[in-house]
Design a protein around this motif. Structure first.
Motif, PDB file in Angstrom:
ATOM      1  N   ASN A   1      51.154 -67.322 -64.830  1.00  0.00           N
ATOM      2  CA  ASN A   1      51.267 -67.477 -66.827  1.00  0.00           C
ATOM      3  C   ASN A   1      50.076 -68.834 -66.948  1.00  0.00           C
ATOM      4  O   ASN A   1      50.127 -69.253 -67.868  1.00  0.00           O
TER       5      ASN A   1
ATOM      6  N   GLY B   1      57.064 -70.253 -63.584  1.00  0.00           N
ATOM      7  CA  GLY B   1      57.646 -69.002 -63.980  1.00  0.00           C
ATOM      8  C   GLY B   1      58.299 -69.049 -64.190  1.00  0.00           C
ATOM      9  O   GLY B   1      59.911 -70.390 -64.240  1.00  0.00           O
TER      10      GLY B   1
ATOM     11  N   GLY C   1      59.889 -65.922 -68.694  1.00  0.00           N
ATOM     12  CA  GLY C   1      58.498 -65.510 -68.186  1.00  0.00           C
ATOM     13  C   GLY C   1      58.225 -64.584 -66.953  1.00  0.00           C
ATOM     14  O   GLY C   1      59.333 -64.393 -66.870  1.00  0.00           O
ATOM     15  N   GLY C   2      56.681 -64.282 -66.962  1.00  0.00           N
ATOM     16  CA  GLY C   2      56.582 -64.156 -65.636  1.00  0.00           C
ATOM     17  C   GLY C   2      57.381 -64.701 -64.184  1.00  0.00           C
ATOM     18  O   GLY C   2      57.222 -65.561 -64.218  1.00  0.00           O
TER      19      GLY C   2
ATOM     20  N   GLY D   1      54.890 -62.151 -68.666  1.00  0.00           N
ATOM     21  CA  GLY D   1      54.580 -63.655 -68.547  1.00  0.00           C
ATOM     22  C   GLY D   1      54.133 -63.343 -70.015  1.00  0.00           C
ATOM     23  O   GLY D   1      53.395 -62.451 -70.537  1.00  0.00           O
ATOM     24  N   PHE D   2      53.434 -65.199 -70.677  1.00  0.00           N
ATOM     25  CA  PHE D   2      53.180 -65.405 -71.742  1.00  0.00           C
ATOM     26  C   PHE D   2      51.816 -65.323 -71.486  1.00  0.00           C
ATOM     27  O   PHE D   2      51.470 -65.247 -72.745  1.00  0.00           O
TER      28      PHE D   2
ATOM     29  N   ASP E   1      50.783 -62.227 -70.060  1.00  0.00           N
ATOM     30  CA  ASP E   1      50.562 -60.696 -69.506  1.00  0.00           C
ATOM     31  C   ASP E   1      50.268 -59.637 -69.947  1.00  0.00           C
ATOM     32  O   ASP E   1      50.046 -58.659 -70.240  1.00  0.00           O
TER      33      ASP E   1
ATOM     34  N   GLY F   1      55.780 -71.727 -68.461  1.00  0.00           N
ATOM     35  CA  GLY F   1      56.092 -70.621 -67.708  1.00  0.00           C
ATOM     36  C   GLY F   1      56.865 -69.879 -67.949  1.00  0.00           C
ATOM     37  O   GLY F   1      57.173 -68.665 -67.629  1.00  0.00           O
TER      38      GLY F   1
END
Length: 489
Positions: free
Chosen positions: A307, A313, A297-298, A46-47, A49, A320
């Motif tokens: 995120n 997400g 994304g996460g 993710g963004f 992470d 996200g």
């Protein structure tokens, strides 16, 4: 961390950049004119992470260092909110919609279009192979099986690509203990039989990548390493000592609170560090471009990650779901520690690699490339790319969530300038019906304020642009009952 501080963190980290120490080498060593390329793709990262991008728990010193030596793209998007269509786009340079890759997987009774990469597509591996590169794919593939595997799609070397989305296990022998069904068989990761009990898959992939790099040291040909890790996708598995370390660190104040996921990210970070060290040890760093990004994304299910400050997400049209970390290191061209705020997407990778290598590729294939060449930005962080809109289309993805949550709702999305319009389609047996949501990403990056009711003219403008794009790329029509039948809850 609040949304206003992530950019500050990035700038502070970059300001503290300490260049990687290069080993002494023979200055007379002849280097190939074309650069080597290492493309590192994370799965479901993710963004937020990375510690570099704002995590309050995950520790990623090697990736952070890579970022400081690179150009960081603050507005990089994956090609799709789920991994299979995203990867098909990366390997072809075309939007998933153009290739009818708008579904994800075939589990849960869902079939539909776009399950595998079309056979007629010319992959970036094909193009670089024809252009004189030694090509290797290591890790997850997930865009075709059998004759549609890496060996037949442009890669001289294919290591550890299974026939499924994820590994049967992250621990040797990298397959499920149960062998209950076809899924377990497909999830087994091949080619790593020489490893031993207790070894982690991410470590094994990194070892294989380092071996490949070492083998290229004295080659007269440039190389392209397509290193697509299985991490940090489920199953969440990591060595217990790492899990315990993060379990002991977590407090009620932490936003990121999954110790096993944190440990899996640490395995991934260590793996990236080993790959970068292999470039250093073989005096290949200076002539190698490293591109790092995630496929979407996460994931939010089972409290895997968050995120923040972005909304949503994996599987979702919110930021996200598609905003991902992306760095590019190109010694002598990219100024370390620079930042580009240009919006870019996964489908830009293919035309960019053609440009920076001087490889022409296939003329017929290239006519329908959807991406743009990012190399002008690599050379000048202030360079502007052509004005364009970004479009996504996603059909049902029961494979992840079931059909009653927003994470799986089918629909489309467009980003143009600072505006995002999301369209949700009708879906039987689920609570949502056809409607639009509108956000101003500049003023509301967390997408908290739906402006669809107050800005009807903007909704209409973006809707018409989005519909025209679907027509231009011959997008498949969504009809839930026709495509999938009645999907019960």
């Amino acid at each position: 961390m609040k949304k206003t501080t992530i950019g500050m963190v990035c700038c502070l980290l970059m300001a503290q950049c300490t260049p990687r120490q290069q080993p002494e080498g023979n200055d007379n060593t002849q280097k190939p004119k074309q650069p080597n390329i290492v493309f590192i793709l994370a799965d479901d990262l993710g963004f937020a992470d990375l510690s570099f991008t704002g995590s309050d728990l995950y520790r990623t010193p090697n990736i952070d260092q890579l970022a400081r030596e690179s150009m960081y793209f603050t507005h990089a998007h994956s090609s799709h909110a789920t991994c299979q269509p995203s990867r098909i786009s990366l390997i072809t340079g075309k939007t998933p919609t153009r290739l009818k890759a708008v579904s994800h997987g075939s589990l849960g009774g869902v079939t539909g279009p776009g399950i595998e990469m079309p056979a007629e597509e010319v992959t970036i591996g094909n193009a670089l192979q024809e252009g004189g590169y030694t090509t290797a794919h290591i890790g997850k593939w997930h865009i075709g099986t059998g004759d549609n595997g890496p060996r037949n799609r442009g890669f001289d070397v294919d290591i550890a690509s299974n026939d499924f989305c994820c590994p049967g296990s992250y621990f040797y022998p990298f397959k499920s203990d149960t062998h209950k069904n076809e899924k377990d068989t497909k999830a087994a990761v091949p080619d790593l039989e020489a490893y031993s009990s207790g070894e982690h898959l991410t470590e094994a992939l990194s070892t294989e990548a380092a071996k490949f790099i070492s083998q290229q040291k004295d080659s007269k040909k440039p190389f392209f390493l397509n290193l697509w890790y299985y991490a940090v996708h489920t199953p969440l598995q990591a060595k217990e000592e790492k899990v315990k370390k993060y379990r002991d660190l977590i407090t009620p104040e932490h936003k990121h609170r999954n110790a096993t996921y944190a440990a899996l990210i640490e395995h991934f970070d260590e793996g990236v560090g080993r790959v970068l060290k292999a470039l250093d040890n073989n005096n290949l760093t200076e002539n190698t471009i490293v591109i790092f990004m995630s496929d979407n994304g996460g994931a939010l299910y089972s409290n895997i990650t968050k995120n923040y400050p972005l909304r949503g997400g994996k599987g979702m049209f919110y930021e996200g779901g598609t905003r991902v970390p992306m760095f590019v290191r190109w010694p002598g061209v990219v100024e370390p520690g620079t930042v580009s705020n240009e919006r870019v997407a996964g489908w830009d990778i293919y035309p960019t690699l053609l440009s920076i290598t001087g490889v022409k590729g296939d003329a017929n294939h290239n006519k329908n490339l959807d991406g743009v060449d990012l190399s002008p930005v690599f050379k000048n962080a202030n360079a502007k790319l052509p004005d364009r809109s970004f479009n996504w289309l996603k059909f049902l993805s029961l494979i992840h969530y079931g059909n009653t949550t927003e994470r799986t709702w089918p629909g489309g999305c467009i980003i143009k300038d600072d505006w995002k319009l999301i369209e949700y389609f009708n879906m039987p047996n689920a609570p949502n019906r056809h409607h639009f949501r509108l956000f101003n990403l500049k003023e509301d990056p967390s997408e908290e304020n739906d402006l669809a009711q107050s800005e009807p003219e903007k909704v209409e403008e973006l809707k018409q642009t989005m519909y025209q794009w679907r027509k231009d790329v011959d997008a498949p029509e969504f009809d839930m009952e026709k495509l999938y039948g009645q999907v019960s809850q």
